[in-house]
Each structure stands twice: as C-alpha cells, then as structure tokens.
Enzyme design. Sequence first.
Site, PDB file in Angstrom:
ATOM      1  N   CYS A  92       0.813  -1.224   0.000  1.00 51.35           N
ATOM      2  CA  CYS A  92       0.000   0.000   0.000  1.00 51.35           C
ATOM      3  C   CYS A  92       0.846   1.274   0.000  1.00 51.35           C
ATOM      4  CB  CYS A  92      -0.937   0.018   1.204  1.00 51.35           C
ATOM      5  SG  CYS A  92      -2.162  -1.296   1.167  1.00 51.35           S
ATOM      6  N   HIS A 326      -9.445   2.876  -2.494  1.00 53.36           N
ATOM      7  CA  HIS A 326      -8.061   2.496  -2.193  1.00 53.36           C
ATOM      8  C   HIS A 326      -7.501   1.588  -3.289  1.00 53.36           C
ATOM      9  CE1 HIS A 326      -4.505   1.387  -0.122  1.00 53.36           C
ATOM     10  NE2 HIS A 326      -4.984   0.554   0.778  1.00 53.36           N
TER      11      HIS A 326
END
Length: 374
Positions: A92, A326
């Site tokens: 991430c 996301h």
Amino acid sequence: MSSASDPVIIAARRTPIGTRGRALAHLRVEELAAPVIQAALEDAEAAHGSPITVADVILGNCMGPGGNPGRISALAAGLGHGVPGATVDRQCGSGLAAVLDAAAAIRAGDRRIRVAGGVESASTAPVRSVDGIAYGRAPFTPAGFEDPEMTRAAEDLAEHDGIPRARQDAHAARSHSRARAAVSAGRFDAELVPLSGLHYDDAIGGAERLLPRLPALFPGGTLTAGTATRIGDGAAALVLGPAGCAPGLAIRASAVFGCDPALPGIGAAGAIQDALHSAGWKLADVHALEIVEAFAAQSLAVLDRIGIAEDDPRLCADGGALALGHPWGASGAIAVVRLFSRLVRAGAPAGTRGVAAASIGGGMGIAAVLEVVR
C-alpha cells in the site's frame, strides 16, 4: 531542514478511483496510467514553458499483471523507446515509494526530470496459484510470523487499542462528508483525468447514513463494510525535477518504518515521526496531512500514536480513502497528488508544509514531508 539538493514535484495528476468491478474495471494498468502520465507532463510543460525530456518512469504496483507496468505505461504514454521504466512493490506504500525512489535519483546528482506514481487495477489483477490452488495474495511474512488478512488485522487493532464502533463510524462519516463538500466546491477538478465517463471517485456518496445499520464483519466485532475502504482501480503520476524548480512541493525528508506484522496498521505513525525528525520539524509545523485511510480503526490508531485529533482540519481535508477508495499501488501517490492540490494549486505560500503517509501490509509504514516552493 531544507537542502540545496531537495527534488521538487512540479506537476501532479490522478484518475478518479473506480470501485473494483465498476466503471474502470475494463482498463488494464497501462490504460489507467498512460493518460495521467501524459496529463502531468502537459501540466509541467505548460508551467515551465518548454518541452520536457523524461529520464525514467517509476510506478508502484502491487497485484500484477507483472511485466514491469512502469515501462509498459511509459510506452503506452508515447514517451518513446528511449525512456525506461521501473515498478516498485511496497504494497500500500508502493506509489509513495516510487516517488521517493525518483527523488533519490535526483538528490544523488542526476538532475533529469522523472515521472513517478502508482497504478492498480484490482479488477484485472491475475489469479495466482501454487500447485494449482488459487490464493488471494502472496504472504507478507515467512513461516513463523503472524500474517493476518487486512480486515482481520484492522479488527484486531481496534480491539488492541480499544477503538469503539461509534468512533470508527464517525471517522468514516467525516471522510465522506468532506469528500462530498470537495466535489461540490470543485476542489478535485484540476487534479483529475476523467476516464471511461468517470469524472469523480465513484465511492463518494451518502454512505454515512447507512453506517449505523451495517453489520459487523466479524462476530462480536466493530469493523463494518462502511469503515473499511473500498478496493479500487486508479492511477496517479507526478513529475519531479531538481532543486530550483518552482512552483511545486520540495521533498524535505522521508522515512520507512517496520512494526509488528500482526498489527500492520500502525506503521504510518512511526514513519511520520521519523520523517519529521529527519526534517527537524514538529507536527505543529505541518499545515496539511494526507494519511491513507485503509480502515477507520487503522487510521484512528495512527492518529492516536502521533497525537492528532481525528477531526483536525489539516487531516484529509477533502476526505480520504474511506470516501475515495483504495487502489493499493496508487494510494500513496494519490496522497501526494492531494497535497499538491491542497497546497500548490490552492496558492499556499512558500514554506507551507505537508505530510503524506501510509501504513503497509506486513508491518511497515512510509512517509514523506514536503514544503511549498514558489
């Protein structure tokens, strides 16, 4: 503290974030990344009044398809055979890591312009298998270490830190409310490159009305679908130049940080603290923060550790990943695009400071501290 060698971000663009399986689901990674690379370079050339020669393209990407999406996207953007490309996987934090890798090359003395960012197509990510058995993701740790799925890790963190559901619901509602206000005010318009008819992040909506009614994802737990970000498709690209370029965001310091893989959501806190220390700054010196909101509980745990109120107006002022979505490998770069809009595009004076950060699966965090130059 500033340095004569600090690289500067001079342009920043992103796609809208499409929820996995929806508006952008048919686009491959290079079809997401190429338009934002082109748009960011056009912005940079317009601002500086001359054509730009790109030395390298570095993109973060997590889940495939392999084959070096950085290079493939550079070719798809029409940059020519002579422009190389690379791909970074720090999960991430990949998009932010790519930006920092490009900055490191410039800081080391190669003053040529670079493009960096991230891209993720969760919708077209390949199915992986071992011995014919499919699995959702590769392990983040070797045998003998905790390696929870991210939703489980967020639930565990909420229990570990005593973060109640009402607080998580309020944090997610605030993110959606701020994002809707930003859309209404047009604050996303200059950074977005619409694709496939999608002009804004498709997760933004009236989700806060539903939050109290959503069931817990785990028996007896506090995490819900509304306090977990939607997995998305999207891309972001930033143009970096050497010190002396302006206007833009100078990268003053950065840090990566390791923590317990069982509680990966806290990694951003240590990275922010280390990056601020390297810059000689305090949190009170910072005017804007963009911290990737993978889960409400995870975001709140980070805020508690760095000592910032969850409703602080400096934090994700136009909503964060809970509202926007996301796209794993792009989210860290999207955080920097958001800072660019909030500070450079909005006309903040020289010396205005920002922080971009993300927690990372496997027990890590990454952060950068940046300063407006005019």
